[in-house]
Design a protein around this motif. Structure first.
Motif, PDB file in Angstrom:
ATOM      1  N   TYR A 145       2.361  -3.185   9.750  1.00 52.05           N
ATOM      2  CA  TYR A 145       1.512  -3.477  10.900  1.00 52.05           C
ATOM      3  C   TYR A 145       0.636  -4.682  10.591  1.00 52.05           C
ATOM      4  CZ  TYR A 145      -2.510  -1.322   8.562  1.00 52.05           C
ATOM      5  OH  TYR A 145      -3.520  -1.035   7.687  1.00 52.05           O
ATOM      6  N   GLU A 146       0.024  -5.222  11.648  1.00 52.12           N
ATOM      7  CA  GLU A 146      -0.944  -6.307  11.517  1.00 52.12           C
ATOM      8  C   GLU A 146      -2.251  -5.866  12.156  1.00 52.12           C
ATOM      9  OE1 GLU A 146       0.738  -9.809  13.283  1.00 52.12           O
ATOM     10  OE2 GLU A 146       2.159 -10.064  11.636  1.00 52.12           O
ATOM     11  N   ALA A 147      -3.363  -6.186  11.500  1.00 47.65           N
ATOM     12  CA  ALA A 147      -4.705  -5.980  12.044  1.00 47.65           C
ATOM     13  C   ALA A 147      -5.246  -7.379  12.334  1.00 47.65           C
ATOM     14  CB  ALA A 147      -5.586  -5.239  11.054  1.00 47.65           C
ATOM     15  N   ILE A 148      -5.481  -7.685  13.618  1.00 50.56           N
ATOM     16  CA  ILE A 148      -5.754  -9.056  14.048  1.00 50.56           C
ATOM     17  C   ILE A 148      -7.148  -9.144  14.687  1.00 50.56           C
ATOM     18  CG2 ILE A 148      -4.953 -10.941  15.509  1.00 50.56           C
ATOM     19  CD1 ILE A 148      -2.200  -9.313  15.547  1.00 50.56           C
ATOM     20  N   THR A 149      -7.957 -10.071  14.179  1.00 46.63           N
ATOM     21  CA  THR A 149      -9.231 -10.408  14.811  1.00 46.63           C
ATOM     22  C   THR A 149      -9.229 -11.906  15.077  1.00 46.63           C
ATOM     23  OG1 THR A 149     -10.427 -10.871  12.757  1.00 46.63           O
ATOM     24  CG2 THR A 149     -10.433  -8.573  13.526  1.00 46.63           C
ATOM     25  N   ASP A 150     -10.291 -12.404  15.683  1.00 45.16           N
ATOM     26  CA  ASP A 150     -10.388 -13.850  15.934  1.00 45.16           C
ATOM     27  C   ASP A 150     -10.481 -14.639  14.629  1.00 45.16           C
ATOM     28  OD1 ASP A 150     -10.240 -13.486  18.647  1.00 45.16           O
ATOM     29  OD2 ASP A 150     -12.424 -13.514  18.935  1.00 45.16           O
ATOM     30  N   ARG A 151     -10.952 -13.986  13.559  1.00 47.84           N
ATOM     31  CA  ARG A 151     -11.162 -14.683  12.287  1.00 47.84           C
ATOM     32  C   ARG A 151     -10.068 -14.477  11.250  1.00 47.84           C
ATOM     33  NH1 ARG A 151     -17.039 -12.501  11.290  1.00 47.84           N
ATOM     34  NH2 ARG A 151     -15.851 -10.674  11.818  1.00 47.84           N
ATOM     35  N   ARG A 152      -9.254 -13.412  11.401  1.00 44.90           N
ATOM     36  CA  ARG A 152      -8.241 -13.166  10.370  1.00 44.90           C
ATOM     37  C   ARG A 152      -7.105 -12.308  10.893  1.00 44.90           C
ATOM     38  NH1 ARG A 152     -11.198  -9.438   5.980  1.00 44.90           N
ATOM     39  NH2 ARG A 152      -9.096  -8.935   5.335  1.00 44.90           N
ATOM     40  N   ARG A 153      -6.020 -12.316  10.133  1.00 48.94           N
ATOM     41  CA  ARG A 153      -4.835 -11.510  10.441  1.00 48.94           C
ATOM     42  C   ARG A 153      -4.373 -10.890   9.131  1.00 48.94           C
ATOM     43  NH1 ARG A 153      -0.016 -11.956  14.164  1.00 48.94           N
ATOM     44  NH2 ARG A 153      -1.360 -13.336  15.351  1.00 48.94           N
ATOM     45  N   ASP A 154      -4.509  -9.560   9.022  1.00 51.61           N
ATOM     46  CA  ASP A 154      -4.043  -8.839   7.838  1.00 51.61           C
ATOM     47  C   ASP A 154      -2.653  -8.290   8.122  1.00 51.61           C
ATOM     48  OD1 ASP A 154      -6.440  -9.261   6.511  1.00 51.61           O
ATOM     49  OD2 ASP A 154      -7.280  -7.326   7.095  1.00 51.61           O
ATOM     50  N   ARG A 155      -1.695  -8.626   7.263  1.00 51.76           N
ATOM     51  CA  ARG A 155      -0.341  -8.069   7.355  1.00 51.76           C
ATOM     52  C   ARG A 155      -0.225  -6.992   6.285  1.00 51.76           C
ATOM     53  NH1 ARG A 155       0.366 -13.687   8.413  1.00 51.76           N
ATOM     54  NH2 ARG A 155       1.340 -13.968  10.454  1.00 51.76           N
ATOM     55  N   VAL A 156       0.105  -5.765   6.709  1.00 53.67           N
ATOM     56  CA  VAL A 156       0.079  -4.632   5.799  1.00 53.67           C
ATOM     57  C   VAL A 156       1.427  -3.922   5.808  1.00 53.67           C
ATOM     58  CG1 VAL A 156      -1.115  -2.490   5.207  1.00 53.67           C
ATOM     59  CG2 VAL A 156      -2.384  -4.352   6.301  1.00 53.67           C
ATOM     60  N   ALA A 157       1.995  -3.750   4.609  1.00 49.76           N
ATOM     61  CA  ALA A 157       3.213  -2.951   4.437  1.00 49.76           C
ATOM     62  C   ALA A 157       2.790  -1.628   3.807  1.00 49.76           C
ATOM     63  CB  ALA A 157       4.208  -3.682   3.548  1.00 49.76           C
ATOM     64  N   VAL A 158       3.275  -0.530   4.372  1.00 53.23           N
ATOM     65  CA  VAL A 158       2.883   0.800   3.906  1.00 53.23           C
ATOM     66  C   VAL A 158       4.130   1.584   3.518  1.00 53.23           C
ATOM     67  CG1 VAL A 158       1.661   2.928   4.503  1.00 53.23           C
ATOM     68  CG2 VAL A 158       0.949   0.761   5.535  1.00 53.23           C
ATOM     69  N   ARG A 159       4.128   2.114   2.289  1.00 52.88           N
ATOM     70  CA  ARG A 159       5.161   3.058   1.848  1.00 52.88           C
ATOM     71  C   ARG A 159       4.529   4.441   1.889  1.00 52.88           C
ATOM     72  NH1 ARG A 159       5.588  -0.785  -2.218  1.00 52.88           N
ATOM     73  NH2 ARG A 159       4.590   0.641  -3.658  1.00 52.88           N
ATOM     74  N   VAL A 160       5.203   5.369   2.562  1.00 50.97           N
ATOM     75  CA  VAL A 160       4.667   6.717   2.708  1.00 50.97           C
ATOM     76  C   VAL A 160       5.584   7.690   1.973  1.00 50.97           C
ATOM     77  CG1 VAL A 160       3.951   8.510   4.342  1.00 50.97           C
ATOM     78  CG2 VAL A 160       3.797   6.097   5.002  1.00 50.97           C
ATOM     79  N   THR A 161       4.984   8.562   1.172  1.00 49.30           N
ATOM     80  CA  THR A 161       5.705   9.675   0.570  1.00 49.30           C
ATOM     81  C   THR A 161       5.248  10.920   1.316  1.00 49.30           C
ATOM     82  OG1 THR A 161       5.747   8.590  -1.579  1.00 49.30           O
ATOM     83  CG2 THR A 161       6.115  10.973  -1.549  1.00 49.30           C
ATOM     84  N   MET A 203       0.841  -1.156   0.000  1.00 52.45           N
ATOM     85  CA  MET A 203       0.000   0.000   0.000  1.00 52.45           C
ATOM     86  C   MET A 203       0.900   1.237   0.000  1.00 52.45           C
ATOM     87  SD  MET A 203      -2.449   1.270   3.143  1.00 52.45           S
ATOM     88  CE  MET A 203      -3.583  -0.064   2.875  1.00 52.45           C
ATOM     89  N   THR A 204       0.495   2.251  -0.754  1.00 51.60           N
ATOM     90  CA  THR A 204       1.234   3.506  -0.815  1.00 51.60           C
ATOM     91  C   THR A 204       0.331   4.644  -0.353  1.00 51.60           C
ATOM     92  OG1 THR A 204       2.531   2.678  -2.674  1.00 51.60           O
ATOM     93  CG2 THR A 204       2.523   5.044  -2.332  1.00 51.60           C
ATOM     94  N   VAL A 205       0.878   5.512   0.490  1.00 50.22           N
ATOM     95  CA  VAL A 205       0.136   6.642   1.047  1.00 50.22           C
ATOM     96  C   VAL A 205       0.956   7.910   0.837  1.00 50.22           C
ATOM     97  CG1 VAL A 205      -0.737   7.648   3.206  1.00 50.22           C
ATOM     98  CG2 VAL A 205      -0.952   5.197   2.801  1.00 50.22           C
ATOM     99  N   THR A 206       0.287   9.008   0.495  1.00 48.66           N
ATOM    100  CA  THR A 206       0.943  10.304   0.412  1.00 48.66           C
ATOM    101  C   THR A 206       0.482  11.135   1.589  1.00 48.66           C
ATOM    102  OG1 THR A 206       1.026  10.190  -1.994  1.00 48.66           O
ATOM    103  CG2 THR A 206       1.281  12.362  -1.011  1.00 48.66           C
ATOM    104  N   ALA A 207       1.444  11.714   2.309  1.00 50.00           N
ATOM    105  CA  ALA A 207       1.152  12.512   3.497  1.00 50.00           C
ATOM    106  C   ALA A 207       1.825  13.878   3.357  1.00 50.00           C
ATOM    107  CB  ALA A 207       1.678  11.794   4.741  1.00 50.00           C
ATOM    108  N   ARG A 208       1.431  14.799   4.203  1.00 49.49           N
ATOM    109  CA  ARG A 208       2.076  16.115   4.280  1.00 49.49           C
ATOM    110  C   ARG A 208       2.709  16.257   5.652  1.00 49.49           C
ATOM    111  NH1 ARG A 208       2.235  19.435   0.279  1.00 49.49           N
ATOM    112  NH2 ARG A 208       0.655  19.309  -1.312  1.00 49.49           N
ATOM    113  N   THR A 209       3.864  16.929   5.681  1.00 48.44           N
ATOM    114  CA  THR A 209       4.563  17.172   6.937  1.00 48.44           C
ATOM    115  C   THR A 209       3.607  17.773   7.962  1.00 48.44           C
ATOM    116  OG1 THR A 209       6.649  17.504   5.793  1.00 48.44           O
ATOM    117  CG2 THR A 209       6.468  18.460   7.982  1.00 48.44           C
ATOM    118  N   SER A 210       3.660  17.250   9.175  1.00 50.71           N
ATOM    119  CA  SER A 210       2.899  17.761  10.324  1.00 50.71           C
ATOM    120  C   SER A 210       1.386  17.654  10.170  1.00 50.71           C
ATOM    121  CB  SER A 210       3.286  19.216  10.630  1.00 50.71           C
ATOM    122  OG  SER A 210       4.660  19.291  10.886  1.00 50.71           O
TER     123      SER A 210
END
Length: 140
Positions: free
Chosen positions: A87-103, A1-8
């Motif tokens: 990060y990982e988002a974990i519930t009783d039914r699933r575990r999502d492993r997410v890699a994030v690139r931020v610009t 996943m790729t996200v664009t952010a602004r400083t502060s």
């Protein structure tokens, strides 16, 4: 996943909502930071979402509001450039492993042209792997 952010500025990375066919919340995921960002921080906030689509067969919540959890990224003041986290988002039914690139783009406003010096970053404690903390609400 790729996200664009602004400083502060706080930027939404992802939101999670799991509801039953009456749109009542079923389970909020536990959020575990696996790789910390080098130039910013992440936190979560529980909030209401308007459901745009549903990954299940039951579409009864589309267009309705459900309670969920959002993950936010904030770059350190004055930083612009690349950053990343996992990060990982974990519930009783699933575990999502997410890699994030931020610009991270320079901020907008009077403080956005002030470049950060390396000593500015050394004063801010680095995040540690583990549970993602709740976002701090500014006191007004």
């Amino acid at each position: 996943m790729t996200v664009t952010a602004r400083t502060s500025e706080e930027t939404v990375i992802e939101g999670y909502a799991d509801a039953d066919n009456t749109c009542a919340p079923v389970e909020l995921p536990r959020l575990l930071l696996v790789k910390t960002p080098e130039h910013g921080s992440v936190c979560y906030r529980i909030e209401d979402f308007e459901v745009a689509s549903d990954s299940g067969r039951d579409q009864s919540c589309v267009g309705r509001w459900v309670r969920g959890i959002s993950i936010f990224y904030s770059a350190r003041a004055g930083y612009s450039g690349p950053d990343s986290l996992r990060y990982e988002a974990i519930t009783d039914r699933r575990r999502d492993r997410v890699a994030v690139r931020v610009t991270v783009l320079p901020g907008v406003g009077k403080d956005s042209d002030v470049p950060a010096s390396p000593s500015d970053f050394s004063r801010e404690p680095a995040m540690s792997p583990g549970p993602i903390p709740a976002c701090v609400v500014p006191v007004s």
